[in-house]
Design a protein around this motif. Structure first.
Motif, mmCIF file in Angstrom:
data_model
loop_
_atom_site.group_PDB
_atom_site.id
_atom_site.type_symbol
_atom_site.label_atom_id
_atom_site.label_comp_id
_atom_site.label_asym_id
_atom_site.label_seq_id
_atom_site.Cartn_x
_atom_site.Cartn_y
_atom_site.Cartn_z
ATOM 1 N N GLU A 21 0.840 -1.198 0.000
ATOM 2 C CA GLU A 21 0.000 0.000 0.000
ATOM 3 C C GLU A 21 0.876 1.249 0.000
ATOM 4 O O GLU A 21 0.415 2.345 -0.269
ATOM 5 N N ARG A 22 2.137 1.039 0.382
ATOM 6 C CA ARG A 22 3.065 2.153 0.462
ATOM 7 C C ARG A 22 4.435 1.613 0.092
ATOM 8 O O ARG A 22 4.767 0.478 0.432
ATOM 9 N N VAL A 23 5.198 2.428 -0.622
ATOM 10 C CA VAL A 23 6.501 1.971 -1.080
ATOM 11 C C VAL A 23 7.578 2.936 -0.609
ATOM 12 O O VAL A 23 7.449 4.156 -0.769
ATOM 13 N N LEU A 24 8.630 2.387 0.023
ATOM 14 C CA LEU A 24 9.798 3.170 0.400
ATOM 15 C C LEU A 24 10.932 2.790 -0.547
ATOM 16 O O LEU A 24 11.155 1.603 -0.782
ATOM 17 N N VAL A 25 11.619 3.781 -1.091
ATOM 18 C CA VAL A 25 12.731 3.504 -1.992
ATOM 19 C C VAL A 25 14.024 4.024 -1.377
ATOM 20 O O VAL A 25 14.120 5.196 -1.023
ATOM 21 N N MET A 26 15.006 3.134 -1.244
ATOM 22 C CA MET A 26 16.306 3.515 -0.696
ATOM 23 C C MET A 26 17.311 3.638 -1.834
ATOM 24 O O MET A 26 17.295 2.855 -2.772
ATOM 25 N N GLU A 41 1.228 3.988 -6.719
ATOM 26 C CA GLU A 41 0.923 4.858 -7.864
ATOM 27 C C GLU A 41 1.963 5.962 -7.971
ATOM 28 O O GLU A 41 2.520 6.215 -9.026
ATOM 29 N N GLU A 42 2.198 6.620 -6.820
ATOM 30 C CA GLU A 42 3.127 7.749 -6.825
ATOM 31 C C GLU A 42 4.547 7.318 -7.182
ATOM 32 O O GLU A 42 5.219 7.963 -7.974
ATOM 33 N N VAL A 43 4.977 6.201 -6.589
ATOM 34 C CA VAL A 43 6.369 5.785 -6.780
ATOM 35 C C VAL A 43 6.594 5.214 -8.179
ATOM 36 O O VAL A 43 7.537 5.600 -8.871
ATOM 37 N N PHE A 44 5.712 4.321 -8.619
ATOM 38 C CA PHE A 44 5.987 3.624 -9.875
ATOM 39 C C PHE A 44 5.786 4.496 -11.111
ATOM 40 O O PHE A 44 6.228 4.144 -12.196
ATOM 41 N N THR A 45 5.109 5.637 -10.962
ATOM 42 C CA THR A 45 5.008 6.515 -12.126
ATOM 43 C C THR A 45 6.290 7.328 -12.320
ATOM 44 O O THR A 45 6.454 7.959 -13.349
ATOM 45 N N ARG A 46 7.207 7.267 -11.349
ATOM 46 C CA ARG A 46 8.496 7.963 -11.523
ATOM 47 C C ARG A 46 9.508 7.009 -12.148
ATOM 48 O O ARG A 46 10.608 6.785 -11.632
ATOM 49 N N GLN A 79 6.214 -4.136 -15.421
ATOM 50 C CA GLN A 79 5.963 -4.161 -16.866
ATOM 51 C C GLN A 79 4.707 -3.379 -17.233
ATOM 52 O O GLN A 79 4.632 -2.779 -18.295
ATOM 53 N N VAL A 80 3.714 -3.379 -16.335
ATOM 54 C CA VAL A 80 2.478 -2.638 -16.604
ATOM 55 C C VAL A 80 2.793 -1.145 -16.777
ATOM 56 O O VAL A 80 2.268 -0.491 -17.676
ATOM 57 N N VAL A 81 3.684 -0.638 -15.932
ATOM 58 C CA VAL A 81 4.049 0.785 -16.011
ATOM 59 C C VAL A 81 4.790 1.057 -17.328
ATOM 60 O O VAL A 81 4.537 2.053 -18.005
ATOM 61 N N GLU A 97 -4.372 7.708 -24.867
ATOM 62 C CA GLU A 97 -4.655 8.385 -23.613
ATOM 63 C C GLU A 97 -4.820 7.356 -22.509
ATOM 64 O O GLU A 97 -5.880 6.779 -22.333
ATOM 65 N N ILE A 98 -3.729 7.110 -21.783
ATOM 66 C CA ILE A 98 -3.749 6.157 -20.668
ATOM 67 C C ILE A 98 -3.702 7.006 -19.395
ATOM 68 O O ILE A 98 -2.811 7.839 -19.245
ATOM 69 N N PRO A 99 -4.651 6.806 -18.485
ATOM 70 C CA PRO A 99 -4.637 7.600 -17.255
ATOM 71 C C PRO A 99 -3.311 7.428 -16.510
ATOM 72 O O PRO A 99 -2.647 6.407 -16.649
ATOM 73 N N GLU A 100 -2.948 8.431 -15.745
ATOM 74 C CA GLU A 100 -1.748 8.343 -14.910
ATOM 75 C C GLU A 100 -1.982 7.306 -13.806
ATOM 76 O O GLU A 100 -3.105 6.929 -13.524
#
Lengths: 289, 282
Positions: free
Chosen positions: A213-218, A230-235, A248-250, A262-265
């Protein structure tokens, strides 16, 4: 607030020629019942961080609070704190050592000084949680189990301590697809059914995308992203520059957008892209007719 | 010379059966398959399907109970040939920490050569060559424990390469590595396959790795259940899943879309191919 990490710094081999600062000023709070995915390249500091979460490593500065208790506090009851944060190491099955599955799972609770009836109750409960049948498996040698079963037995040993936070370091490493499904299903169940707080370290972005539900990236010892999947993988670009994969979906969404679709963010789950593609392609059929 | 023929068999297994002592069933059961010169094969299967046992039959670590395995034409049942067979078929295993024996990288690469009595001058040349091919030359004098997992596996591959093998078998050699370590190892074996003409057999749980092979064998219960190009094998989504395996994510997506009535190709493997299909259909 079960788990608070404040300005955590850790330095390996301080003063020596190989001195490395493994953690730089890391801060975050994990709330009750959260499912957090922790990702980062090898050497980013994930495993060091994880070992701080139940006091296996001591900070050079900063602190870790478990239910308000500072892990570095010498007057605190460490045994009790370590029970609260259960740590499942990489290749946890390598630490199985007892003659039988039952004895191995009972090892922790026994050392807590619990009476035999309580130990037995906990062993049965933990085995039920990891879907190992008590009747047929508890008296077996751990070496008679399959790889996936061994790993589940090791997780049961941690669950028998009744932790309120479960930290798993690469729980699926080295398993075949079936074993991986078993473990991921088990972690998901622990989270949804028992409301356990989960911190899962993983190299598989697809697994993290499906569960967390939440992702931390080090990166290089610093916490560089903290947000929803959503927030992390769109970067994607930033993740790739850190040597990380993007689900792969991203990647598919990025490339379709580049082609003018037109693919939603913030699409990162397989179910979601499937529905979007169905809409696009069904419309395409009408055009063709 | 036979060496130069492209269709030359490197591995030829005929009706091979193997059973572990005291086991109730055959670990490998009547398997026939071949790997030709320069081919890249991936063997898939869930744990216990017999794939690692099959790999160990290739270089005479195990000897078939019935049937024959010919490695570069040599029968693995012939004790006299064991050393020559293993020199021709190098093996790299799963755990990078279990297969490095020396305290300096180049000494580790030299280990097999020294044991085979190769002259010192020749050893020097072969070590330098092998480390260069796996891009580890600058680490020749480093201690293995200072290397990453991917680097350790590349050193292990260099140790095998120095023996000038015709076949390299990698038994889940990427399973314990992170994504970049996995990419390092896969790029290296593809380069060896392409540039040096070495036949490669990988045993893997990563469908994305299998998708890069020339062809794929899926094992279950000691038998070969599916065989063909990755495209052909993975497009049979139902069977692959019933054998306890995944398909690549985009193949799974194509399968679901077909089920929903979209006339998309069933054998999509990559994100790029999926994009092309969406463009074609809309």
């Amino acid at each position: 607030m079960p788990l608070v990490v404040e300005n955590l710094n850790h330095i390996y081999m301080k003063g020596g020629p190989y001195e490395t600062q493994a953690l730089h000023d890391v801060s975050f709070t994990i709330r009750d019942g959260e499912f957090v995915g922790l990702i980062g390249h090898t050497g980013s500091g994930k495993s060091t961080l994880v070992q701080h979460l139940n006091g296996l490593l001591q900070p050079d500065s900063g602190r870790v609070l478990v239910d308000g208790t500072d892990l570095a506090d010498k007057t605190a009851d460490r045994k009790q704190i370590r029970c609260k944060v259960g740590l499942v190491f990489q290749y946890a099955e390598n630490q199985l050592f007892e003659e039988t599955v039952e004895k191995d799972i009972a090892f922790g609770p026994k050392n807590l000084g619990l009476d035999a009836a309580e130990v037995d109750r906990r062993v049965r409960e933990a085995m039920r949680q990891v879907a190992l049948d008590y009747e047929t498996i508890s008296q077996k040698s751990v070496f008679e189990l399959s790889g996936g079963q061994m790993r589940r037995a090791a997780i049961a040993g941690v669950l028998a301590m009744k932790p309120s936070v479960l930290v798993l370091d690469e729980p699926c490493a080295g398993l075949d697809p079936h074993g991986r499904e078993e473990i991921l299903g088990l972690i998901k169940r622990l989270h949804t059914e028992s409301g356990a707080t989960i911190v899962m370290v993983s190299h598989s972005m697809d697994d993290v995308a499906q569960l967390a539900e939440r992702v931390l990236v080090m990166e290089k010892g610093r916490l560089v992203m903290d947000g929803t999947p959503e927030e992390v993988f769109t970067r994607g670009e930033e993740l790739r520059s850190m040597g990380l994969d993007v689900p792969q979906v991203v990647q598919l969404c990025e490339q379709l957008r580049a082609r003018g679709y037109e693919i939603p963010e913030r699409i990162y789950r397989m179910e979601d892209i499937r529905e979007i593609l169905l809409k696009i392609l069904k419309k395409g059929e009408h055009h063709a007719q | 010379m036979a060496e130069q023929r492209m269709d030359e068999d490197r591995i030829l297994a005929t009706d091979v059966t193997y059973r572990y002592p005291d086991a109730e069933r055959n670990a490998v059961d009547q398997v026939s398959m071949r790997v030709k010169r320069g081919e890249f094969l991936a063997i898939l299967g869930h744990n216990g399907s017999g794939k690692s046992t099959l790999a160990k039959l290739f270089n005479a670590l195990y000897v078939p109970e019935s049937g024959t395995v010919l490695m570069c034409g040599m029968d693995t049942r012939d004790d006299e040939l064991v050393f020559e067979i293993r020199q021709n078929a190098g093996m790299v295993f799963q755990n990078p920490d279990n297969q490095i024996v020396a305290t300096i990288v180049e000494e580790d690469v030299a280990f097999g050569l020294e044991n085979n009595g190769v002259p010192p001058a020749e050893i020097r040349v072969r070590i330098d060559e092998a480390l260069k091919i796996v891009n580890m030359s600058e680490y020749a004098r480093k201690a293995p424990h200072m290397l990453s997992g991917g680097q350790k596996q590349r050193v292990a591959i260099a140790g095998v390469l120095a023996m000038k093998p015709k076949v390299i078998v990698l038994d889940e050699s990427t399973a314990m590595l992170d994504p970049s370590g996995r990419a390092e190892v896969m790029n290296t074996v593809h380069r060896l396959n392409r540039d040096e003409g070495i036949s490669i057999v990988i045993i893997t749980h990563y469908m994305s790795e299998a998708a890069t092979a020339d062809y794929v064998i899926v094992m279950d219960d000691g038998k070969i259940r599916l065989t063909g190009t990755p495209r052909k094998v993975f497009s049979d989504v139902e069977t692959v899943r019933s054998l306890g395996l995944d398909v690549p994510p985009m193949t799974g997506l194509a399968h679901d879309l077909r089920h929903a009535g979209i006339d998309i190709r069933p054998d999509v493997l990559t994100v790029e191919e999926m994009v092309e299909e969406v463009c074609r259909l809309s």
